[in-house]
Design an enzyme around this catalytic site. Structure first.
Site, PDB file in Angstrom:
ATOM      1  N   LYS A  41       0.772  -1.299  -0.002  1.00  0.00           N
ATOM      2  CA  LYS A  41       0.108  -0.008  -0.014  1.00  0.00           C
ATOM      3  C   LYS A  41       0.918   1.237   0.004  1.00  0.00           C
ATOM      4  O   LYS A  41       0.326   2.143  -0.234  1.00  0.00           O
ATOM      5  CB  LYS A  41      -0.806   0.078   1.136  1.00  0.00           C
ATOM      6  CG  LYS A  41      -1.728  -1.334   1.480  1.00  0.00           C
ATOM      7  CD  LYS A  41      -2.582  -1.223   2.845  1.00  0.00           C
ATOM      8  CE  LYS A  41      -3.400  -2.404   2.932  1.00  0.00           C
ATOM      9  NZ  LYS A  41      -3.407  -2.953   4.298  1.00  0.00           N
ATOM     10  N   ASP A 101      14.807  -0.133   1.484  1.00  0.00           N
ATOM     11  CA  ASP A 101      15.532  -0.251   2.907  1.00  0.00           C
ATOM     12  C   ASP A 101      16.541  -1.541   2.732  1.00  0.00           C
ATOM     13  O   ASP A 101      17.664  -1.070   2.173  1.00  0.00           O
ATOM     14  CB  ASP A 101      14.507  -0.721   3.806  1.00  0.00           C
ATOM     15  CG  ASP A 101      14.768  -0.717   5.482  1.00  0.00           C
ATOM     16  OD1 ASP A 101      15.552   0.107   5.762  1.00  0.00           O
ATOM     17  OD2 ASP A 101      14.283  -1.468   6.155  1.00  0.00           O
ATOM     18  N   LYS A 129      17.038   4.357   2.116  1.00  0.00           N
ATOM     19  CA  LYS A 129      17.976   4.293   3.206  1.00  0.00           C
ATOM     20  C   LYS A 129      19.296   3.564   3.029  1.00  0.00           C
ATOM     21  O   LYS A 129      19.030   2.166   3.265  1.00  0.00           O
ATOM     22  CB  LYS A 129      17.277   3.487   4.462  1.00  0.00           C
ATOM     23  CG  LYS A 129      16.228   4.364   5.130  1.00  0.00           C
ATOM     24  CD  LYS A 129      15.899   3.610   6.327  1.00  0.00           C
ATOM     25  CE  LYS A 129      14.266   3.201   6.480  1.00  0.00           C
ATOM     26  NZ  LYS A 129      13.987   2.571   7.774  1.00  0.00           N
ATOM     27  N   PHE A 150      12.924   4.800  11.756  1.00  0.00           N
ATOM     28  CA  PHE A 150      11.888   4.290  10.798  1.00  0.00           C
ATOM     29  C   PHE A 150      10.879   5.352  10.646  1.00  0.00           C
ATOM     30  O   PHE A 150      10.559   6.018  11.705  1.00  0.00           O
ATOM     31  CB  PHE A 150      11.346   3.292  12.192  1.00  0.00           C
ATOM     32  CG  PHE A 150      10.255   2.646  11.488  1.00  0.00           C
ATOM     33  CD1 PHE A 150      10.323   1.387  10.595  1.00  0.00           C
ATOM     34  CD2 PHE A 150       8.968   2.972  11.876  1.00  0.00           C
ATOM     35  CE1 PHE A 150       9.376   0.818  10.143  1.00  0.00           C
ATOM     36  CE2 PHE A 150       7.724   2.057  11.044  1.00  0.00           C
ATOM     37  CZ  PHE A 150       8.026   1.058  10.233  1.00  0.00           C
ATOM     38  N   ASP A 157       3.672   3.209   6.807  1.00  0.00           N
ATOM     39  CA  ASP A 157       2.898   3.016   8.109  1.00  0.00           C
ATOM     40  C   ASP A 157       3.870   2.363   9.236  1.00  0.00           C
ATOM     41  O   ASP A 157       4.819   1.959   9.087  1.00  0.00           O
ATOM     42  CB  ASP A 157       1.876   1.871   8.071  1.00  0.00           C
ATOM     43  CG  ASP A 157       2.512   0.452   7.835  1.00  0.00           C
ATOM     44  OD1 ASP A 157       3.247   0.319   6.960  1.00  0.00           O
ATOM     45  OD2 ASP A 157       2.067  -0.270   8.393  1.00  0.00           O
TER      46      ASP A 157
HETATM   47  P1  IMP Z   1      13.186  -3.692   2.198  1.00  0.00           P
HETATM   48  O1  IMP Z   1      14.017  -4.072   3.535  1.00  0.00           O
HETATM   49  O2  IMP Z   1      13.945  -2.860   1.273  1.00  0.00           O
HETATM   50  O3  IMP Z   1      12.887  -5.037   1.632  1.00  0.00           O
HETATM   51  O4  IMP Z   1      11.986  -3.028   2.486  1.00  0.00           O
HETATM   52  C1  IMP Z   1      10.550  -3.690   2.676  1.00  0.00           C
HETATM   53  C2  IMP Z   1       9.388  -2.973   3.190  1.00  0.00           C
HETATM   54  O5  IMP Z   1       9.658  -2.506   4.317  1.00  0.00           O
HETATM   55  C3  IMP Z   1       9.313  -1.364   2.406  1.00  0.00           C
HETATM   56  O6  IMP Z   1       8.674  -1.708   1.274  1.00  0.00           O
HETATM   57  C4  IMP Z   1       8.279  -0.725   3.434  1.00  0.00           C
HETATM   58  O7  IMP Z   1       6.990  -1.323   3.272  1.00  0.00           O
HETATM   59  C5  IMP Z   1       8.940  -1.378   4.824  1.00  0.00           C
HETATM   60  N1  IMP Z   1       9.902  -0.520   5.509  1.00  0.00           N
HETATM   61  C6  IMP Z   1      11.062  -0.235   5.451  1.00  0.00           C
HETATM   62  N2  IMP Z   1      11.578   0.916   6.170  1.00  0.00           N
HETATM   63  C7  IMP Z   1      10.395   1.260   6.596  1.00  0.00           C
HETATM   64  C8  IMP Z   1      10.212   2.620   7.474  1.00  0.00           C
HETATM   65  O8  IMP Z   1      11.095   3.241   7.765  1.00  0.00           O
HETATM   66  N3  IMP Z   1       8.999   2.898   7.611  1.00  0.00           N
HETATM   67  C9  IMP Z   1       7.861   2.269   7.057  1.00  0.00           C
HETATM   68  N4  IMP Z   1       8.049   0.954   6.503  1.00  0.00           N
HETATM   69  C10 IMP Z   1       9.310   0.812   6.249  1.00  0.00           C
END
Ligand code: IMP
Ligand code: MG
Length: 174
Positions: A41, A101, A129, A150, A157
């Site tokens: 979302k 992330d 990040k 975060f 969210d």
């Molecule tokens: P990934 O670690 O790059 O696979 O990120 C996966 C998902 O984690 C992202 O698409 C977000 O939905 C969630 N996410 C990562 N960092 C944050 C944050 O700081 N706030 C909220 N959601 C996050």
């Protein structure tokens, strides 16, 4: 425990940057149509605002993925909860995400969508990040690089809340 939101990026800063990315995409895709793929979302608020700033023809599609495991950490195992409605074949695709992330979600998703033979495929994220990266992902358009905190708002969210904030903030606990 009381929660407060500390503003990291104001509504004006976010909107101005989205306008710039929209203009950049409009230049890069001059004479073509872009097919925006929103990762639900979180990517939805960003994609809507971005689409409004793109002046070449735009089509949209949506998909939803979930990672197994914890809710603030991505496990790297991704499940498609809702797939795209339309094929990507020969389209100029831009995948629109809220945040990169660890990179695990996007690295899996870009690999998967690449198998559908788009004409081209790029990645656009509102936030990045870089300090948290575990898996290498090529990001073509980035709104803001942010520190390892975060964040919520603009689609992001904390326990399904705060997606509707018109700015990016950090949740703080008293
Ligand atoms: P990934 O670690 O790059 O696979 O990120 C996966 C998902 O984690 C992202 O698409 C977000 O939905 C969630 N996410 C990562 N960092 C944050 C944050 O700081 N706030 C909220 N959601 C996050
Ligand atoms: Mg996301």
């Amino acid at each position: 425990m009381a929660e407060r939101i500390r503003v990291m990026l104001t509504e004006e800063e976010v909107d101005a940057r989205i306008k710039e990315i929209g203009e950049q995409i409009s230049r890069d895709y001059a004479g073509r149509q872009v097919h925006l793929v929103c990762v639900l979302k979180g990517g939805s608020f960003f994609m809507c605002e971005l689409a409004k700033r793109i002046t070449v023809p735009v089509s949209l599609d949506f998909m939803s993925v979930s990672s197994y495991g914890g809710d603030t950490k991505s496990s790297g195992v991704v499940k498609i909860v809702k797939d795209l409605d339309e094929p990507l074949k020969d389209k100029d695709v831009i995948v629109v995400e809220d945040i990169v992330d660890s990179g695990r979600t996007l690295s899996y998703l870009m690999e998967l969508l690449g198998q559908r033979e788009p004409g081209s495929m790029r990645l656009c994220t509102l936030l990045d990040k870089p300090d948290r990266r575990v898996v290498d992902v090529k990001v073509d358009y980035t709104g803001f690089e942010i520190p390892d905190e975060f964040v919520v708002g603009y689609g992001l969210d904390y326990d399904q809340r705060y997606r509707n904030l018109p700015y990016i903030g950090v949740v703080e606990f008293d």
